[in-house]
Each structure stands twice: as C-alpha cells, then as structure tokens.
Design a protein around this motif. Structure first.
Motif, short mmCIF file in Angstrom:
data_model
loop_
_atom_site.label_atom_id
_atom_site.label_comp_id
_atom_site.label_asym_id
_atom_site.label_seq_id
_atom_site.Cartn_x
_atom_site.Cartn_y
_atom_site.Cartn_z
N ASP A 178 108.12 39.12 136.92
CA ASP A 178 108.78 38.01 137.60
C ASP A 178 109.31 38.48 138.96
O ASP A 178 109.15 39.65 139.33
N ARG A 208 108.01 35.75 129.09
CA ARG A 208 107.68 36.74 130.12
C ARG A 208 107.66 38.15 129.51
O ARG A 208 106.80 38.96 129.83
N SER A 255 112.40 36.94 133.29
CA SER A 255 113.05 37.82 132.32
C SER A 255 114.54 37.45 132.19
O SER A 255 115.11 36.82 133.08
N ALA A 310 110.18 30.91 132.57
CA ALA A 310 109.19 32.01 132.66
C ALA A 310 109.63 33.18 133.54
O ALA A 310 108.88 33.65 134.40
#
Lengths: 63, 137
Positions: free
Chosen positions: B74, B8, A26, A24
């Motif tokens: 993130d 994401r 990038s 989870a």
C-alpha cells in the motif's frame, strides 16, 4: 493533516484492521493516518470518505 | 458501508514469500557459481559459465519478484520502501566511490571488494525499512 477517522471508526464500531481491509491498505497505514503521521493519497481519501458517506473535507482538515 | 476487498496483508504475505524464495534461489545459485569451480567441477569453464548464466537468470526472476512485491504494497509501505532504497542507493554511491578511492590511493592495505559494498547496501536498506516502519507506527 488532522482527520476524524478514529471518531468515525468508533461510531461505526470498526477496528483499524476492519477499516484497513475495507479500503485495501494495511492496519499500520490506518494507524499512521489516524495519528497524523501520514497523509493519505487522494484516491485513498476518496475511498475513506465514500465508505463513511461523507465528503473529504468533512473528514480531513488542513492544520 | 459495503466496500470490501481482498485483505492487503494476505497479498503482501504471498508476495513476500515469493520474493524470499527467489532471493534464496539467487543466493544458492550465487554460491554454486562462486564455489562450484573450486569444489565441484574444478575449473571446467563450460560448467562455470552455465552456473553463472543460471545465477544471472534467477537474478532477473528475483528482480521481477521484487517489482511484484512493491506493486502489492500500500502507499505507506511503498513510501517506507522508497525512503529505505533512496538511503541505500545514495550511501552505496557515496561510500562505494570513497571506498574505491581509498583503494586506488593505497590508503587501505586490502582490495576494495564489491561484496563489501553489497553488504553495506543490504544493511542500510534493512535498517532503513526498520526505522521507517517504526517511525510510522
């Protein structure tokens, strides 16, 4: 901080994108970690180590 | 090797579009509140006040959209944003006060407008994000 993510990723035939989705984050983050440009947080390091079934110390080494 | 979560990129894209829509709405209401009294309702105080109130409320919505956007990023993306915001805020304070001093001491022939500072913040933040993104590439 050095790490073996690129090697482990190759062993498991995973692309950066696939690994990124599994933990989870990038793809850019996985790339930056692999190149040693960015040190992951402890929770992310745990996620990666759990994914490869290894301890954090086996994947990440202090330079 | 079984962990899998929502991509994401998908979440970031959704939050970025949401933020862009709120920012666009804020800019439109800002333009209406700024030029409306000149071009549309010619000095009607009630309509001017209403336009400013709507602009303010949409601005609050934009702030919440920005918070949601940041929470969806993130850790590396947040770091890039934090560094860009830090530079933009620091420069805004330092350059803004210096600019104000230039105006107060009449070293510049025109008035120091807040819009100049907003433009500087925007450019600095945008440059900070671009530089940060390329640094971690």
């Amino acid at each position: 901080m050095k790490n073996k993510i690129k090697i482990l990723r190759a062993e498991h035939e995973l692309t950066q994108q696939q690994l990124a989705e599994m933990v989870a984050v990038s793809r850019q983050t996985i790339n930056a970690i692999e190149k040693g440009k960015f040190d992951p947080s402890l929770p992310l390091a745990f996620k990666i180590s759990k994914l490869f079934n290894l301890s954090i110390e086996e994947i990440f080494q202090n330079e | 090797m079984k962990e899998k979560s929502k991509p994401r990129a998908e979440l970031t894209k959704k939050n970025t579009i949401n933020l862009a829509l709120w920012t666009g709405a804020w800019l439109v209401t800002m333009a209406i509140s700024s030029f409306g009294s000149l071009l549309l309702w010619e000095g009607n105080s009630l309509l001017s006040g209403l336009a400013i109130l709507i602009n303010f409320l949409v601005g609050i919505g934009m702030i919440f959209a920005n918070i949601k956007h940041l929470k969806g990023l993130d850790e590396l993306q947040r770091k890039i944003q934090l560094e860009a915001m830090g530079i933009a805020l620091g420069l805004a304070v330092v350059a803004g006060l210096a600019y104000s001093s230039l105006d107060q001491t009449n070293l510049i022939s025109y008035n120091a407008e807040i819009s100049h500072l907003v433009i500087l913040i925007g450019i600095t933040y945008f440059a900070g994000v671009l530089i940060g993104t390329s640094r971690y590439r």
